[in-house]
Design an enzyme around this catalytic site. Structure first.
Site, PDB file in Angstrom:
ATOM      1  N   LYS A  62      -2.766   2.794  -2.490  1.00 47.89           N
ATOM      2  CA  LYS A  62      -3.431   3.226  -3.719  1.00 47.89           C
ATOM      3  C   LYS A  62      -2.446   3.606  -4.816  1.00 47.89           C
ATOM      4  O   LYS A  62      -2.697   3.352  -6.003  1.00 47.89           O
ATOM      5  CB  LYS A  62      -4.359   4.414  -3.409  1.00 47.89           C
ATOM      6  CG  LYS A  62      -5.173   4.881  -4.599  1.00 47.89           C
ATOM      7  CD  LYS A  62      -6.110   3.794  -5.079  1.00 47.89           C
ATOM      8  CE  LYS A  62      -6.967   4.269  -6.242  1.00 47.89           C
ATOM      9  NZ  LYS A  62      -7.834   3.198  -6.767  1.00 47.89           N
ATOM     10  N   SER A  77       6.946 -17.260 -23.334  1.00 40.28           N
ATOM     11  CA  SER A  77       6.249 -16.651 -22.216  1.00 40.28           C
ATOM     12  C   SER A  77       4.750 -16.910 -22.312  1.00 40.28           C
ATOM     13  O   SER A  77       4.320 -18.047 -22.356  1.00 40.28           O
ATOM     14  CB  SER A  77       6.578 -15.156 -22.180  1.00 40.28           C
ATOM     15  OG  SER A  77       6.213 -14.602 -20.946  1.00 40.28           O
TER      16      SER A  77
END
Length: 293
Positions: free
Chosen positions: A146, A94
């Site tokens: 948000k 990764s």
């Protein structure tokens, strides 16, 4: 930290990778991208260092900052002209593989794993546990997005779609980075589907170049440095020999004992002057870049 062995700087890239780490990071098994970059800059700038080896044993980490670090490592190697090699001992997965791919040559031990060229984000829905504990959360916020992805409610489908789009874009960047470094097509890298490749299978997939131990990789790198130094000395000797044996027509005429009739060499001088001379999964908010998997 940075080690130097017979002119080879060895940079350890171990454990979980993060953009920044606190003073207890190393003790907690974390390696930060900032620390790796600092060690690399020190190594490539040191005149006593002739090559750099990345020693990697990591399952990955954060996406944020890893592509910039990989590009920086390649840039440092190209600017300095010093070889940059890497060895996966025993894992370069990764985010760790994004860093590994920057190397000119990638080694891996016989049982090492490389790849996992993908991205993952995890959302944990804690609403059932909250209810059992008697908690009921109310978020007061400005900005419709948000609190997207907060853990105290199921993940709404539109929010999941937004996060998936972000993941796909990071995946595209990861694929392009590896394809460019390894001189493979994006289609070949995408087709791995974030698989993990061990040993010989990594060579067949084009994700590594040679199997060997850390000691064997260092020996091979030392051999390459010796060969390069030998070629450099031979080229310098050849250039010096050529400069000693080549004389200009004017020097020949000056050493000639026969009388020389002056000639107009204006045209000759004019002619000569113009002649050509992209880990372990972990829960996180969507504001934090997801880890590469």
């Amino acid at each position: 930290g940075l080690q130097v062995q017979d002119g080879i700087a060895i940079i350890p890239i171990l454990g979980t990778l993060v953009r920044r780490s606190s003073y207890i990071g190393a003790a907690s098994g974390l390696t930060s991208y900032h620390d790796i970059e600092a060690m690399a800059e020190q190594a490539f700038a040191d005149p006593m260092v002739k090559a750099v080896l990345l020693e990697i044993d990591s399952s990955g980490g954060e996406a944020g900052g890893v592509f910039d670090l990989a590009q920086r490592l390649r840039q440092l190697a190209q600017t300095s002209g010093k070889p940059l090699w890497a060895i996966a001992d025993e894992a370069a997965l990764s985010a760790a593989y994004a860093i590994t791919a920057a190397a000119d040559r990638i080694w891996l031990t016989r049982t090492a794993e490389v790849g996992s060229i993908g991205v993952v984000a995890v959302h944990v829905d804690e609403s059932v546990a909250d209810a059992k504990a008697g908690f009921n959360y109310t978020f007061l916020h400005a900005g419709a997005h948000k609190v997207d992805g907060h853990p105290h409610a199921p993940l709404p489908a539109p929010v999941a779609a937004d996060i998936q789009t972000d993941i796909e874009q990071l995946h595209d960047q990861f694929i392009a980075l590896v394809a460019g470094f390894r001189r493979l097509t994006s289609e070949v890298i995408r087709a791995t589907e974030a698989r993990v490749y061990r040993g010989e299978a990594a060579l067949q997939a084009g994700l590594a170049d040679q199997i060997g131990t850390r000691a064997e990789a260092i020996t091979a790198l030392q051999r390459q440095l010796a060969m390069s130094a030998g070629r450099s000395l031979r080229n310098k000797a050849a250039a010096l020999s050529a400069s000693r044996t080549t004389s200009s027509p004017q020097e020949i005429s000056m050493n000639d004992h026969n009388p020389v009739t002056p000639v107009d060499n204006t045209q000759e001088n004019a002619t000569s002057n113009t002649a050509p001379s992209t880990s372990n999964s972990s829960a996180q908010s969507p504001q934090t870049p997801p880890p590469l998997d």
